[in-house]
Design a protein around this motif. Structure first.
Motif, PDB file in Angstrom:
ATOM      1  N   PRO A 221      20.627 -32.375 -74.938  1.00 36.78           N
ATOM      2  CA  PRO A 221      21.613 -31.903 -75.931  1.00 36.78           C
ATOM      3  C   PRO A 221      21.700 -30.379 -76.014  1.00 36.78           C
ATOM      4  CG  PRO A 221      20.338 -33.721 -76.832  1.00 36.78           C
ATOM      5  CD  PRO A 221      19.679 -33.328 -75.525  1.00 36.78           C
ATOM      6  N   SER A 222      20.567 -29.679 -75.892  1.00 36.08           N
ATOM      7  CA  SER A 222      20.627 -28.215 -75.966  1.00 36.08           C
ATOM      8  C   SER A 222      21.319 -27.643 -74.734  1.00 36.08           C
ATOM      9  CB  SER A 222      19.234 -27.599 -76.142  1.00 36.08           C
ATOM     10  OG  SER A 222      18.485 -27.667 -74.949  1.00 36.08           O
ATOM     11  N   GLN A 223      21.127 -28.286 -73.563  1.00 35.98           N
ATOM     12  CA  GLN A 223      21.824 -27.815 -72.367  1.00 35.98           C
ATOM     13  C   GLN A 223      23.330 -28.027 -72.510  1.00 35.98           C
ATOM     14  OE1 GLN A 223      20.308 -29.063 -68.553  1.00 35.98           O
ATOM     15  NE2 GLN A 223      19.021 -27.249 -68.616  1.00 35.98           N
ATOM     16  N   LEU A 224      23.733 -29.188 -73.004  1.00 32.85           N
ATOM     17  CA  LEU A 224      25.155 -29.463 -73.199  1.00 32.85           C
ATOM     18  C   LEU A 224      25.771 -28.496 -74.211  1.00 32.85           C
ATOM     19  CD1 LEU A 224      25.065 -33.355 -73.186  1.00 32.85           C
ATOM     20  CD2 LEU A 224      26.252 -31.899 -71.526  1.00 32.85           C
ATOM     21  N   ALA A 225      25.020 -28.164 -75.252  1.00 24.73           N
ATOM     22  CA  ALA A 225      25.527 -27.238 -76.270  1.00 24.73           C
ATOM     23  C   ALA A 225      25.643 -25.813 -75.730  1.00 24.73           C
ATOM     24  CB  ALA A 225      24.610 -27.254 -77.500  1.00 24.73           C
ATOM     25  N   THR A 226      24.767 -25.441 -74.810  1.00 21.34           N
ATOM     26  CA  THR A 226      24.764 -24.096 -74.252  1.00 21.34           C
ATOM     27  C   THR A 226      25.790 -23.924 -73.139  1.00 21.34           C
ATOM     28  OG1 THR A 226      22.403 -23.905 -74.757  1.00 21.34           O
ATOM     29  CG2 THR A 226      23.274 -22.346 -73.156  1.00 21.34           C
ATOM     30  N   LEU A 227      26.115 -24.995 -72.433  1.00 23.05           N
ATOM     31  CA  LEU A 227      26.987 -24.924 -71.268  1.00 23.05           C
ATOM     32  C   LEU A 227      28.360 -24.337 -71.598  1.00 23.05           C
ATOM     33  CD1 LEU A 227      27.604 -25.606 -68.279  1.00 23.05           C
ATOM     34  CD2 LEU A 227      28.331 -27.869 -69.071  1.00 23.05           C
ATOM     35  N   GLU A 228      28.704 -23.277 -70.894  1.00 20.61           N
ATOM     36  CA  GLU A 228      30.040 -22.690 -70.951  1.00 20.61           C
ATOM     37  C   GLU A 228      30.712 -23.029 -69.628  1.00 20.61           C
ATOM     38  OE1 GLU A 228      29.463 -18.503 -71.660  1.00 20.61           O
ATOM     39  OE2 GLU A 228      28.552 -18.867 -73.614  1.00 20.61           O
ATOM     40  N   LEU A 229      31.802 -23.760 -69.683  1.00 13.75           N
ATOM     41  CA  LEU A 229      32.495 -24.167 -68.476  1.00 13.75           C
ATOM     42  C   LEU A 229      33.022 -22.946 -67.732  1.00 13.75           C
ATOM     43  CD1 LEU A 229      34.478 -27.233 -69.864  1.00 13.75           C
ATOM     44  CD2 LEU A 229      32.264 -27.203 -68.706  1.00 13.75           C
ATOM     45  N   LEU A 230      33.210 -23.101 -66.420  1.00 19.11           N
ATOM     46  CA  LEU A 230      33.776 -22.019 -65.623  1.00 19.11           C
ATOM     47  C   LEU A 230      35.139 -21.633 -66.194  1.00 19.11           C
ATOM     48  CD1 LEU A 230      33.023 -23.346 -62.031  1.00 19.11           C
ATOM     49  CD2 LEU A 230      32.084 -21.258 -63.043  1.00 19.11           C
ATOM     50  N   ALA A 231      35.351 -20.343 -66.319  1.00 22.07           N
ATOM     51  CA  ALA A 231      36.645 -19.848 -66.776  1.00 22.07           C
ATOM     52  C   ALA A 231      37.576 -19.723 -65.572  1.00 22.07           C
ATOM     53  CB  ALA A 231      36.479 -18.491 -67.461  1.00 22.07           C
ATOM     54  N   GLU A 232      38.875 -19.680 -65.832  1.00 23.18           N
ATOM     55  CA  GLU A 232      39.856 -19.605 -64.748  1.00 23.18           C
ATOM     56  C   GLU A 232      39.658 -18.387 -63.861  1.00 23.18           C
ATOM     57  OE1 GLU A 232      43.947 -20.196 -65.762  1.00 23.18           O
ATOM     58  OE2 GLU A 232      43.473 -21.862 -67.108  1.00 23.18           O
ATOM     59  N   ASP A 233      39.124 -17.299 -64.415  1.00 18.73           N
ATOM     60  CA  ASP A 233      38.950 -16.076 -63.627  1.00 18.73           C
ATOM     61  C   ASP A 233      37.612 -16.023 -62.889  1.00 18.73           C
ATOM     62  OD1 ASP A 233      37.446 -15.745 -65.976  1.00 18.73           O
ATOM     63  OD2 ASP A 233      37.796 -13.584 -66.040  1.00 18.73           O
ATOM     64  N   GLU A 234      36.821 -17.107 -62.975  1.00 18.10           N
ATOM     65  CA  GLU A 234      35.544 -17.141 -62.259  1.00 18.10           C
ATOM     66  C   GLU A 234      35.745 -17.803 -60.898  1.00 18.10           C
ATOM     67  OE1 GLU A 234      31.716 -17.581 -64.632  1.00 18.10           O
ATOM     68  OE2 GLU A 234      33.153 -18.746 -65.831  1.00 18.10           O
ATOM     69  N   ASP A 235      35.003 -17.302 -59.908  1.00 20.05           N
ATOM     70  CA  ASP A 235      35.080 -17.829 -58.550  1.00 20.05           C
ATOM     71  C   ASP A 235      34.245 -19.105 -58.499  1.00 20.05           C
ATOM     72  OD1 ASP A 235      35.613 -18.042 -55.868  1.00 20.05           O
ATOM     73  OD2 ASP A 235      34.619 -16.164 -55.287  1.00 20.05           O
ATOM     74  N   GLY A 236      34.910 -20.239 -58.672  1.00 16.70           N
ATOM     75  CA  GLY A 236      34.165 -21.483 -58.681  1.00 16.70           C
ATOM     76  C   GLY A 236      35.062 -22.700 -58.800  1.00 16.70           C
ATOM     77  N   TRP A 237      34.424 -23.854 -58.605  1.00 13.26           N
ATOM     78  CA  TRP A 237      35.099 -25.150 -58.634  1.00 13.26           C
ATOM     79  C   TRP A 237      34.215 -26.159 -59.338  1.00 13.26           C
ATOM     80  CZ3 TRP A 237      35.894 -21.544 -55.056  1.00 13.26           C
ATOM     81  CH2 TRP A 237      37.193 -21.342 -54.616  1.00 13.26           C
ATOM     82  N   VAL A 238      34.845 -27.166 -59.907  1.00 11.71           N
ATOM     83  CA  VAL A 238      34.117 -28.274 -60.526  1.00 11.71           C
ATOM     84  C   VAL A 238      34.090 -29.432 -59.531  1.00 11.71           C
ATOM     85  CG1 VAL A 238      34.124 -29.970 -62.398  1.00 11.71           C
ATOM     86  CG2 VAL A 238      34.795 -27.593 -62.855  1.00 11.71           C
TER      87      VAL A 238
END
Length: 169
Positions: free
Chosen positions: A131-148
């Motif tokens: 739960p603490s990891q899920l609460a801390t997780l910030e999804l990749l923003a559109e301007d970040e070099d990455g993929w889901v």
């Protein structure tokens, strides 16, 4: 893949499937591989094993060690590593490595992740920290070099989806 070193960082919460995917990608791409947990000082591992979430202050030296390893291995053409990289500020630090740093966010359903963590016998991360990891997780923003990458289907299918992303870089 372009010119210069390419560092692939498989990010996500514990139990999402980062390690299995990273090991396979590193082997297929012929790049050095590292598991982020290997960079944690003993105090961090003890803290997590006791069920206490890490603070930002706990994480900075760990992340700096990872970035230094990425820099050191840049001459190999890049790296493949795992790292929860839960917050953008953590990813920003890793992005400071020489070359291009691309994040592949490996995602799976929380219920699946809980089952995986509870089935582990060789890992210090307890399911109570999910739960603490899920609460801390910030999804990749559109301007970040990455993929889901959704961790669904077989491992081989996930590897092929990841390789397709890398081929497009």
């Amino acid at each position: 893949m372009g010119s210069g070193p390419l560092h692939l960082v498989l990010m996500g919460i514990s139990g999402s499937g980062k390690t299995v995917l990273a090991e396979r990608l590193a082997a297929r791409l012929g790049l050095p591989y590292a598991e982020a947990d290997e960079f944690h000082p003993p105090a961090n591992i003890a803290k997590m094993a006791s069920g206490t979430p890490l603070t930002d202050e706990d994480r900075w030296p760990w992340l700096e060690s990872m970035r230094a390893w990425m820099d050191q291995e840049s001459s190999a053409g890049g790296t493949v590593s795992t790292c929860s990289a839960l917050k953008r500020i953590y990813r920003d630090l890793l992005r400071g490595a020489a070359g291009r740093v691309v994040f592949l966010h490996v995602r799976a359903e929380p219920a699946v992740i809980t089952e995986r963590i509870q089935a582990r016998t060789d890992h210090f991360m307890p399911a109570s920290l999910l739960p603490s990891q899920l609460a801390t997780l910030e999804l990749l923003a559109e301007d970040e070099d990455g993929w889901v990458l959704e961790n669904s289907g077989s491992v081989d299918e996930l590897v092929e989806r990841a390789l397709a992303v890398v081929a497009g870089l």
